[in-house]
Design a protein around this motif. Structure first.
Motif, short mmCIF file in Angstrom:
data_model
loop_
_atom_site.label_atom_id
_atom_site.label_comp_id
_atom_site.label_asym_id
_atom_site.label_seq_id
_atom_site.Cartn_x
_atom_site.Cartn_y
_atom_site.Cartn_z
N GLN A 1 31.91 18.04 48.25
CA GLN A 1 31.74 19.58 48.19
C GLN A 1 32.24 19.90 46.97
O GLN A 1 31.89 20.88 46.32
CB GLN A 1 32.28 20.13 49.48
N ASP A 2 33.45 19.37 46.36
CA ASP A 2 34.24 19.90 45.22
C ASP A 2 33.74 19.24 44.12
O ASP A 2 34.56 19.61 42.97
CB ASP A 2 35.82 20.04 45.27
N GLY A 3 32.92 18.44 43.93
CA GLY A 3 32.19 18.38 42.77
C GLY A 3 32.73 16.80 42.18
O GLY A 3 32.31 16.43 41.10
N ALA A 4 33.28 15.99 42.98
CA ALA A 4 33.69 14.73 42.38
C ALA A 4 32.51 13.73 42.64
O ALA A 4 31.95 13.81 43.55
CB ALA A 4 35.10 14.29 43.33
N GLY B 1 31.49 14.83 32.46
CA GLY B 1 31.98 16.22 32.49
C GLY B 1 31.02 17.39 31.84
O GLY B 1 31.28 18.15 31.53
N THR B 2 29.79 16.98 31.81
CA THR B 2 28.60 17.85 31.17
C THR B 2 27.52 18.43 32.28
O THR B 2 26.88 19.03 32.07
CB THR B 2 27.82 17.40 30.18
N MET B 3 27.89 17.82 33.58
CA MET B 3 26.62 18.33 34.65
C MET B 3 27.17 19.43 35.41
O MET B 3 28.50 19.64 35.64
CB MET B 3 26.56 17.06 35.35
N ARG B 4 26.35 19.90 36.10
CA ARG B 4 26.56 20.90 37.19
C ARG B 4 26.87 20.09 38.39
O ARG B 4 25.86 19.42 39.09
CB ARG B 4 25.48 21.94 37.55
N LEU B 5 28.09 20.00 38.90
CA LEU B 5 28.43 19.20 40.09
C LEU B 5 29.08 20.10 41.25
O LEU B 5 29.54 21.07 41.16
CB LEU B 5 29.50 18.16 39.53
N GLY B 6 28.78 19.45 42.36
CA GLY B 6 29.51 20.00 43.73
C GLY B 6 28.66 21.17 44.41
O GLY B 6 27.50 21.50 43.91
N GLN B 7 29.19 21.63 45.44
CA GLN B 7 28.36 22.75 46.24
C GLN B 7 28.33 24.19 45.49
O GLN B 7 29.41 24.49 45.29
CB GLN B 7 29.08 22.94 47.71
N GLN B 8 27.30 24.60 45.49
CA GLN B 8 27.03 26.00 44.96
C GLN B 8 26.02 26.81 45.81
O GLN B 8 25.33 26.04 46.46
CB GLN B 8 26.49 26.01 43.50
N SER B 9 26.24 28.15 45.82
CA SER B 9 25.34 28.96 46.61
C SER B 9 23.99 29.33 45.81
O SER B 9 23.87 29.68 44.79
CB SER B 9 26.20 30.08 46.92
N ALA B 10 22.95 29.43 46.97
CA ALA B 10 21.76 29.70 46.42
C ALA B 10 20.91 30.87 47.38
O ALA B 10 21.55 30.80 48.46
CB ALA B 10 20.68 28.44 46.43
N ARG B 11 20.29 31.89 46.98
CA ARG B 11 19.56 32.79 47.66
C ARG B 11 18.11 32.25 47.68
O ARG B 11 17.60 32.23 46.63
CB ARG B 11 19.76 34.16 47.02
N LEU B 12 17.52 32.34 49.07
CA LEU B 12 16.46 32.01 49.37
C LEU B 12 15.33 33.18 49.33
O LEU B 12 15.99 34.10 50.20
CB LEU B 12 16.18 31.09 50.55
#
Length: 554
Positions: free
Chosen positions: A68-71, A443-454
């Motif tokens: 969840q924290d991007g590891a 270290g160049t990626m979008r990693l871990g949990q992020q919020s999205a609006r549907l």
């Protein structure tokens, strides 16, 4: 950072051979302990020198599980999350690379005040510190050591848990060792000698196992149990049989029947309620309620390696349990579609799934698979790269953008509908400015949990039944917002976007029975007890497609 005084540790080691299932056995025991009201954390200590699993090939190591924290971590953390209610974090996976990096950074800062830095005590102290950080707040912390006893790479980790056991005492540390008891078909005998030698190897470095988990292909006879107990100095009731089962979610009940959780609770002197495995009983029973079988064509690069798509396979399994559907996965090599065409390779599939991935190999086959599903109105789910190929296919064939592609595959494409944000973020003027981007892979990626609006009124919103969702990511390239308007005018529905910066998270087709793509990885949050709305919706659509075609054939 000192650990909380109430935290107890179960150290899990393996012997004889690798891949015996330490992760699943550990997670199953943790699930039982959790059902008894205990807060359980799980850690994986990996002896490889990589800092994390992010750059490791699926051919060697299976999937990369994202926390969840991007590891970017070992796939065993996926087992942990599927069996437990709690979530893993970057503190849940410790590698040799991380440990040595931390120690070297401390040495460079002068933290050791001129001391000669050595494996003992500096490396072993750092390992213990990492364990204690990951254990914070737990009643019991289960610590799995990767590899097998005798591996030179694992020795610092084994020495560290030996030291912790000595420092904490028996009331706060215990050792569980997983071994193999093979059956020799030609002689009709089970052989305990490998287990004896494995336990002896463990004792030679100062660790006496408290529990032995014996992997077998049949129940362990009582005579062999007593023999193992005699030669390993482990109590007979602590020699546990772990047979090959047809459903991994039966393992908690199987281990509970042998009172494995009682051994742990009594060893630590913990007061805990009785185990309640009714939820796991329902998960197991759900297989008997599956009355229709559907075939999912999974189009990817790693068709011979099911571990490369471990979480995805399990998510489809979970969806089948929650929809009363038997899910059969047909692994399709994307390059086979390039050679033979989608009509030939994908014929008969009830749904098509294109998973995440990196690299150019097989990309045109994935695009062709997407087109086949769109034109033949077959349910389609595209995950990460699978969403990107759906956008590329739509841009080419529905918008007339000849040569549309991702700059990952074709840096010179005339229509970079998928690109790095640094390549399109200044395209407000209507011009696409391609920029050089560093080739460094860490270290160049979008990693871990992020919020999205549907968006309201979309299939995505219907599946999730929520406006704001949180899902995990692992990607570099994004939908190019400079192409958003022409794609939407042509009928592509942008059904989800990030809350903060309007990056496209989900696309779908309004005039298709079920066609969705998501930039995130929903498989990482699917569990057997809860399933996942996106996968359940996908399998329901596959089932409807199957039943409609069966009715037409009659």
């Amino acid at each position: 950072m000192p650990d909380a005084p109430q935290t107890r540790y179960v150290f899990v080691t393996g012997g004889v051979v690798s891949s015996l299932g330490k992760g699943i056995a550990s997670a199953s025991l943790a699930a039982i302990l959790e059902s008894r009201g205990l807060k359980v954390h799980m850690l994986k200590l990996d002896p490889y020198i990589n800092v994390d699993a992010g750059t490791m090939s699926p051919f060697q190591h299976g999937e990369v599980f994202v926390t969840q924290d991007g590891a970017e971590t070992d796939l065993d953390l996926g087992h942990y999350e599927r069996f437990l209610r709690g979530k893993t974090t970057r503190a849940s996976n410790v590698t040799t690379g991380q440990v040595y990096r931390n120690v070297i950074e401390k040495e460079r800062r002068g933290d050791y005040l001129g001391s000669t830095v050595q494996v003992i005590p500096h490396i072993t102290d750092e390992i213990q510190h990492c364990i204690e950080v990951g254990a914070q707040g737990a009643d019991i912390c289960m610590v799995e050591i990767g590899g097998t006893v005798g591996d030179i790479e694992s020795l610092p980790f084994l020495e560290s848990i030996r030291q912790m056991g000595t420092r904490l005492g028996r009331k706060r540390a215990m050792y569980m060792h997983l071994t193999l008891v093979p059956y020799i078909k030609s002689s009709g005998e089970m052989k305990t000698k490998p287990t004896q030698h494995s336990a002896k190897e463990l004792r030679s470095i100062g660790i006496q196992p408290d529990i032995l988990i014996c992997r077998t292909d049949r129940p362990l006879p009582e005579s062999e149990r007593r023999k193992i107990s005699l030669f390993t100095n482990v109590a007979p009731n602590a020699v546990i049989s772990s047979i090959d089962l047809d459903d991994i979610y039966k393992i908690p009940s199987w281990l509970h029947q042998q009172q494995l959780d009682d051994l742990v609770v009594e060893h630590f002197g913990i007061e805990a309620r009785r185990a309640d495995l009714s939820q796991w009983d329902r998960v197991v029973a759900s297989r008997d309620e599956q009355d229709v079988e559907v075939e999912i064509a999974m189009v990817g690069k790693y068709v011979d390696l099911t571990d490369a798509y471990k979480s995805l396979n399990e998510a489809l399994n979970h969806a089948g349990r929650h929809t009363g559907t038997r899910v059969r996965i047909r692994y399709v090599e994307a390059e086979a579609i390039e050679r033979q065409g989608g009509e030939h390779v994908l014929q008969g599939a009830d749904a098509v799934l294109v998973p995440g991935g990196f690299g150019e190999r097989g990309i045109e086959g994935k695009i062709a698979a997407c087109r086949y599903a769109r034109e033949n109105r077959i349910p389609y789910l595209g995950i990460c790269l699978g969403m990107q190929v759906a956008v590329i296919e739509y841009a080419r064939n529905m918008c007339g953008f000849e040569g549309a592609h991702s700059t990952e595959m074709d840096p010179n494409t005339p229509h970079p509908v998928i690109a790095l944000v640094t390549e399109w973020h200044d395209a407000a003027s209507g011009k696409i400015h391609l920029r050089d981007f560093a080739s460094y892979k860490g270290g160049t990626m979008r990693l871990g949990q992020q919020s999205a609006r549907l968006q309201a009124g979309t299939k995505a919103r219907e599946m999730y039944n929520a406006e704001i969702i949180g899902e995990r990511h692992r990607h570099r390239y994004e939908f190019n917002n400079a192409y958003r308007e022409p794609l939407e005018k042509a009928g592509l529905v942008i059904s989800g976007e990030t809350v903060e910066d309007q990056l496209v998270e989900m696309v779908e087709l309004a005039d298709h029975p079920w066609f969705l793509g998501c930039q995130f990885h929903p498989e990482f949050t699917s569990t057997p007890r809860d399933g996942h709305p996106l996968f359940s919706g996908f399998i329901r659509a596959a089932r409807q497609h199957h039943e409609a075609h069966r009715a037409n054939a009659i």
